[in-house]
Design a protein around this motif. Structure first.
Motif, PDB file in Angstrom:
ATOM      1  N   ARG A 245       0.841  -1.208   0.000  1.00  0.00           N
ATOM      2  CA  ARG A 245       0.000   0.000   0.000  1.00  0.00           C
ATOM      3  C   ARG A 245       0.870   1.249   0.000  1.00  0.00           C
ATOM      4  O   ARG A 245       1.853   1.334   0.731  1.00  0.00           O
ATOM      5  CB  ARG A 245      -0.884   0.025   1.244  1.00  0.00           C
ATOM      6  N   GLU A 246       0.474   2.212  -0.807  1.00  0.00           N
ATOM      7  CA  GLU A 246       1.213   3.473  -0.853  1.00  0.00           C
ATOM      8  C   GLU A 246       1.117   4.230   0.460  1.00  0.00           C
ATOM      9  O   GLU A 246       2.028   4.948   0.834  1.00  0.00           O
ATOM     10  CB  GLU A 246       0.711   4.342  -2.011  1.00  0.00           C
ATOM     11  N   ASP A 247       0.012   4.040   1.172  1.00  0.00           N
ATOM     12  CA  ASP A 247      -0.190   4.741   2.436  1.00  0.00           C
ATOM     13  C   ASP A 247       0.152   3.857   3.639  1.00  0.00           C
ATOM     14  O   ASP A 247      -0.343   4.070   4.742  1.00  0.00           O
ATOM     15  CB  ASP A 247      -1.627   5.240   2.542  1.00  0.00           C
TER      16      ASP A 247
ATOM     17  N   GLU B 192       1.323   5.702   6.806  1.00  0.00           N
ATOM     18  CA  GLU B 192       0.237   6.491   7.384  1.00  0.00           C
ATOM     19  C   GLU B 192      -0.747   5.599   8.146  1.00  0.00           C
ATOM     20  O   GLU B 192      -1.183   5.930   9.246  1.00  0.00           O
ATOM     21  CB  GLU B 192      -0.504   7.286   6.303  1.00  0.00           C
ATOM     22  N   VAL B 193      -1.094   4.450   7.553  1.00  0.00           N
ATOM     23  CA  VAL B 193      -2.011   3.528   8.214  1.00  0.00           C
ATOM     24  C   VAL B 193      -1.348   2.945   9.467  1.00  0.00           C
ATOM     25  O   VAL B 193      -1.987   2.813  10.519  1.00  0.00           O
ATOM     26  CB  VAL B 193      -2.470   2.410   7.258  1.00  0.00           C
TER      27      VAL B 193
ATOM     28  N   GLN C 219      -1.642   5.320  12.215  1.00  0.00           N
ATOM     29  CA  GLN C 219      -2.991   5.272  12.800  1.00  0.00           C
ATOM     30  C   GLN C 219      -3.140   4.090  13.747  1.00  0.00           C
ATOM     31  O   GLN C 219      -3.706   4.214  14.832  1.00  0.00           O
ATOM     32  CB  GLN C 219      -4.058   5.196  11.705  1.00  0.00           C
TER      33      GLN C 219
END
Length: 155
Positions: free
Chosen positions: A82-84, A87-88, A91
Motif C-alpha cells: 500500500r502506498e499509504d 500512514e495507516v 494510525q
C-alpha cells in the motif's frame, strides 16, 4: 554453412544458460532475507504477545495470501504494498513510534526487508517474525506449528 549453424546453436545454448543462471540468482536473492539487527520473535511468542496486547502483530502479506491461509489470531492485516502503509501504521499505533510492532509475512523475507525500512523511518521497536506463516530456515512457521487462524474478511 554447417560451421555457422553450429556456432549459432552454441550461442543460443550459451544465451539460454546465461538467462537461466541470472534468473536463479535473482530468485535466490529475493528468497534470502536481509540481515535485520533488531529484535526477532518465534511464532509462538508472537502469537502469545499479540493476543495479550504486548505487541501489535502485523501480517504484511497480500489479501490473496490472507484469503488462502487465513490470518494468525491476534494479527492485524496491512498489505505492505500500500502506498499509504506508513500512514495507516501511524494510525494503528496512535502515532507512537516506540510501540512494539512485530511483522510477519509468508517466509520471513519481506518482514525482514520491511523491518529494516521501518527502523530507518524512525520506528523504534520493530520486531521481525522470521519463521513467517509458511515456515523458513528460522522454524516451521505459524501454519505448521498449528497456531490459531481467523478467516480473512475483505475490508
Amino acid at each position: 554453412m554447417a560451421g555457422e549453424t553450429a556456432r549459432t546453436r552454441r550461442w543460443v545454448v550459451l544465451g539460454t544458460v546465461g538467462v537461466v543462471a541470472i534468473g536463479l540468482a535473482v530468485r535466490e536473492y529475493r528468497l534470502i532475507p536481509p540481515v535485520y539487527a533488531g529484535g526477532q520473535l518465534g511464532v509462538r511468542d508472537a502469537h502469545q504477545q499479540a493476543v495479550s496486547g504486548e505487541i501489535l502483530l502485523l501480517d504484511i502479506r497480500t489479501p490473496r495470501e490472507w484469503a488462502a491461509t487465513g490470518v494468525g489470531e491476534g494479527a492485524a492485516t496491512l498489505d505492505m504494498r500500500r502506498e499509504d502503509f506508513v500512514e495507516v501504521l501511524d494510525q494503528l499505533t496512535d502515532g507512537d513510534k516506540t510501540k512494539a510492532i512485530a511483522l510477519i509475512c509468508a517466509r520471513g523475507v519481506r518482514s525482514a526487508r520491511l523491518s529494516n525500512r521501518l527502523s530507518e523511518a524512525g520506528f523504534e521497536n520493530i520486531i521481525d517474525v522470521p519463521e513467517g506463516m509458511l515456515g523458513s530456515a528460522a522454524g516451521p512457521g505459524w501454519l505448521r506449528t498449528g497456531l490459531p487462524l481467523v478467516d480473512y474478511e475483505k475490508e
